[in-house]
Motif scaffolding. Sequence first.
Motif, PDB file in Angstrom:
ATOM      1  N   ASN A  40      15.875  53.215  32.733  1.00  0.00           N
ATOM      2  CA  ASN A  40      17.179  52.550  32.820  1.00  0.00           C
ATOM      3  C   ASN A  40      17.624  52.036  31.462  1.00  0.00           C
ATOM      4  OD1 ASN A  40      17.622  53.033  35.571  1.00  0.00           O
ATOM      5  ND2 ASN A  40      16.476  51.207  36.155  1.00  0.00           N
ATOM      6  N   ASP A  41      16.674  51.545  30.664  1.00  0.00           N
ATOM      7  CA  ASP A  41      17.010  51.065  29.315  1.00  0.00           C
ATOM      8  C   ASP A  41      17.367  52.218  28.380  1.00  0.00           C
ATOM      9  OD1 ASP A  41      16.476  48.493  30.155  1.00  0.00           O
ATOM     10  OD2 ASP A  41      14.496  48.386  29.201  1.00  0.00           O
ATOM     11  N   LYS A  42      16.580  53.298  28.411  1.00  0.00           N
ATOM     12  CA  LYS A  42      16.780  54.419  27.488  1.00  0.00           C
ATOM     13  C   LYS A  42      18.036  55.225  27.800  1.00  0.00           C
ATOM     14  CE  LYS A  42      12.043  55.339  26.116  1.00  0.00           C
ATOM     15  NZ  LYS A  42      12.144  55.271  24.677  1.00  0.00           N
ATOM     16  N   LEU A  43      18.377  55.351  29.073  1.00  0.00           N
ATOM     17  CA  LEU A  43      19.481  56.224  29.465  1.00  0.00           C
ATOM     18  C   LEU A  43      20.770  55.457  29.743  1.00  0.00           C
ATOM     19  CD1 LEU A  43      17.451  58.714  31.676  1.00  0.00           C
ATOM     20  CD2 LEU A  43      18.179  58.977  29.306  1.00  0.00           C
ATOM     21  N   VAL A  44      20.888  54.259  29.176  1.00  0.00           N
ATOM     22  CA  VAL A  44      22.089  53.470  29.371  1.00  0.00           C
ATOM     23  C   VAL A  44      23.283  54.081  28.615  1.00  0.00           C
ATOM     24  CG1 VAL A  44      21.835  51.806  27.469  1.00  0.00           C
ATOM     25  CG2 VAL A  44      22.845  51.084  29.618  1.00  0.00           C
ATOM     26  N   ILE A  45      23.000  54.811  27.550  1.00  0.00           N
ATOM     27  CA  ILE A  45      24.054  55.475  26.774  1.00  0.00           C
ATOM     28  C   ILE A  45      24.408  56.787  27.475  1.00  0.00           C
ATOM     29  CG2 ILE A  45      24.618  56.550  24.564  1.00  0.00           C
ATOM     30  CD1 ILE A  45      22.558  54.596  23.309  1.00  0.00           C
ATOM     31  N   PRO A  46      25.688  57.030  27.727  1.00  0.00           N
ATOM     32  CA  PRO A  46      26.079  58.271  28.417  1.00  0.00           C
ATOM     33  C   PRO A  46      25.655  59.525  27.638  1.00  0.00           C
ATOM     34  CG  PRO A  46      27.925  56.747  28.306  1.00  0.00           C
ATOM     35  CD  PRO A  46      26.840  56.189  27.435  1.00  0.00           C
ATOM     36  N   LEU A  47      25.276  60.550  28.392  1.00  0.00           N
ATOM     37  CA  LEU A  47      24.937  61.854  27.817  1.00  0.00           C
ATOM     38  C   LEU A  47      26.188  62.714  27.819  1.00  0.00           C
ATOM     39  CD1 LEU A  47      21.700  62.434  29.944  1.00  0.00           C
ATOM     40  CD2 LEU A  47      21.804  61.587  27.596  1.00  0.00           C
ATOM     41  N   SER A  48      26.450  63.375  26.715  1.00  0.00           N
ATOM     42  CA  SER A  48      27.631  64.224  26.614  1.00  0.00           C
ATOM     43  C   SER A  48      27.266  65.643  27.047  1.00  0.00           C
ATOM     44  CB  SER A  48      28.152  64.230  25.180  1.00  0.00           C
ATOM     45  OG  SER A  48      29.294  65.050  25.094  1.00  0.00           O
ATOM     46  N   LEU A  49      28.032  66.182  27.989  1.00  0.00           N
ATOM     47  CA  LEU A  49      27.831  67.549  28.463  1.00  0.00           C
ATOM     48  C   LEU A  49      29.004  68.397  28.000  1.00  0.00           C
ATOM     49  CD1 LEU A  49      26.700  66.789  32.136  1.00  0.00           C
ATOM     50  CD2 LEU A  49      25.249  67.170  30.139  1.00  0.00           C
ATOM     51  N   LEU A  50      28.738  69.279  27.065  1.00  0.00           N
ATOM     52  CA  LEU A  50      29.737  70.212  26.540  1.00  0.00           C
ATOM     53  C   LEU A  50      30.969  69.509  25.957  1.00  0.00           C
ATOM     54  CD1 LEU A  50      29.624  72.890  29.377  1.00  0.00           C
ATOM     55  CD2 LEU A  50      28.389  72.915  27.208  1.00  0.00           C
ATOM     56  N   LYS A  51      30.824  68.272  25.564  1.00  0.00           N
ATOM     57  CA  LYS A  51      31.904  67.460  24.989  1.00  0.00           C
ATOM     58  C   LYS A  51      33.101  67.328  25.923  1.00  0.00           C
ATOM     59  CE  LYS A  51      30.522  68.279  20.271  1.00  0.00           C
ATOM     60  NZ  LYS A  51      30.892  68.601  18.918  1.00  0.00           N
ATOM     61  N   VAL A  52      32.870  67.613  27.202  1.00  0.00           N
ATOM     62  CA  VAL A  52      33.928  67.487  28.199  1.00  0.00           C
ATOM     63  C   VAL A  52      33.594  66.366  29.176  1.00  0.00           C
ATOM     64  CG1 VAL A  52      35.145  68.646  30.094  1.00  0.00           C
ATOM     65  CG2 VAL A  52      34.552  69.919  28.019  1.00  0.00           C
ATOM     66  N   PHE A  53      32.321  66.249  29.538  1.00  0.00           N
ATOM     67  CA  PHE A  53      31.883  65.256  30.506  1.00  0.00           C
ATOM     68  C   PHE A  53      30.900  64.281  29.853  1.00  0.00           C
ATOM     69  CE2 PHE A  53      32.761  69.087  33.025  1.00  0.00           C
ATOM     70  CZ  PHE A  53      33.670  68.579  33.942  1.00  0.00           C
ATOM     71  N   ASP A  54      31.029  63.028  30.223  1.00  0.00           N
ATOM     72  CA  ASP A  54      30.031  62.026  29.871  1.00  0.00           C
ATOM     73  C   ASP A  54      29.299  61.666  31.157  1.00  0.00           C
ATOM     74  OD1 ASP A  54      30.630  61.927  27.194  1.00  0.00           O
ATOM     75  OD2 ASP A  54      31.975  60.203  27.373  1.00  0.00           O
ATOM     76  N   LEU A  55      27.978  61.807  31.124  1.00  0.00           N
ATOM     77  CA  LEU A  55      27.146  61.543  32.291  1.00  0.00           C
ATOM     78  C   LEU A  55      26.373  60.258  32.053  1.00  0.00           C
ATOM     79  CD1 LEU A  55      25.942  62.590  35.004  1.00  0.00           C
ATOM     80  CD2 LEU A  55      24.179  63.705  33.635  1.00  0.00           C
ATOM     81  N   SER A  56      26.607  59.279  32.910  1.00  0.00           N
ATOM     82  CA  SER A  56      25.878  58.016  32.838  1.00  0.00           C
ATOM     83  C   SER A  56      24.874  57.978  33.981  1.00  0.00           C
ATOM     84  CB  SER A  56      26.827  56.829  32.966  1.00  0.00           C
ATOM     85  OG  SER A  56      27.755  56.831  31.909  1.00  0.00           O
ATOM     86  N   LEU A  57      23.647  57.602  33.660  1.00  0.00           N
ATOM     87  CA  LEU A  57      22.582  57.524  34.654  1.00  0.00           C
ATOM     88  C   LEU A  57      22.165  56.073  34.826  1.00  0.00           C
ATOM     89  CD1 LEU A  57      20.423  60.500  33.322  1.00  0.00           C
ATOM     90  CD2 LEU A  57      22.104  60.551  35.171  1.00  0.00           C
ATOM     91  N   SER A  58      21.887  55.677  36.063  1.00  0.00           N
ATOM     92  CA  SER A  58      21.446  54.311  36.333  1.00  0.00           C
ATOM     93  C   SER A  58      20.573  54.293  37.581  1.00  0.00           C
ATOM     94  CB  SER A  58      22.655  53.379  36.507  1.00  0.00           C
ATOM     95  OG  SER A  58      23.458  53.807  37.587  1.00  0.00           O
ATOM     96  N   ASN A  59      19.974  53.142  37.823  1.00  0.00           N
ATOM     97  CA  ASN A  59      19.158  52.910  39.021  1.00  0.00           C
ATOM     98  C   ASN A  59      18.101  53.991  39.240  1.00  0.00           C
ATOM     99  OD1 ASN A  59      20.680  50.580  39.616  1.00  0.00           O
ATOM    100  ND2 ASN A  59      22.225  51.821  40.628  1.00  0.00           N
ATOM    101  N   ALA A  60      17.292  54.241  38.215  1.00  0.00           N
ATOM    102  CA  ALA A  60      16.217  55.224  38.333  1.00  0.00           C
ATOM    103  C   ALA A  60      15.282  54.834  39.470  1.00  0.00           C
ATOM    104  CB  ALA A  60      15.435  55.312  37.022  1.00  0.00           C
ATOM    105  N   ASN A  61      14.912  55.816  40.279  1.00  0.00           N
ATOM    106  CA  ASN A  61      13.939  55.625  41.352  1.00  0.00           C
ATOM    107  C   ASN A  61      12.820  56.629  41.106  1.00  0.00           C
ATOM    108  OD1 ASN A  61      12.484  55.259  43.668  1.00  0.00           O
ATOM    109  ND2 ASN A  61      14.146  55.764  45.064  1.00  0.00           N
TER     110      ASN A  61
END
Length: 182
Positions: A40-61
Amino acid sequence: MSVKAKFLSLIFPTFLMIGCAGFSDHTVYISEQQIQSKLNDKLVIPLSLLKVFDLSLSNANVKFDHATGRMHTKFDTQLMNQLTGKKMAGKLAVSGNLHLDASTNSVILNDAEVDDFVIDGVEPKYADAMTGIAKMLGSQLLNGLNLYTVKADSLKVGKTQYYPKEMKVTDRGLVVTLSPYH
């Protein structure tokens, strides 16, 4: 036997055992919750997919599978379309093998795979394409991710320095065996 000799015969084995204790392995336990928190700490910054989409991840299980040695993780996702400004929510499921890197004292994610990627409200014809892109890019972005670094106070006990020797995946967490440098 004199009192001094009795004392030395009792105290010498005690000091010997204490001294030898510095030369034995010890273990560190890493829980699913600790890995979840790091993710959750490491992936708080959105990941850019093809410079079209920003993917934000949270609540890792996180769940560990001791039979396969793999870690399975589900995330809540937010997908932001940079072209339209539209936000969409969904779920992402990732799995991967865990590797102990003794040079960095870290647990590393290898062979990462996107197992499932679902975005709410996306038409099926687009969902398959998005899943394909997520699988291709997700594994590249997540491979080699440092999940946990063994704390410095676990690597040094007294004057004895330890290094991570091996790691075992259990259903409740990771067991890392630390060995002393000789």
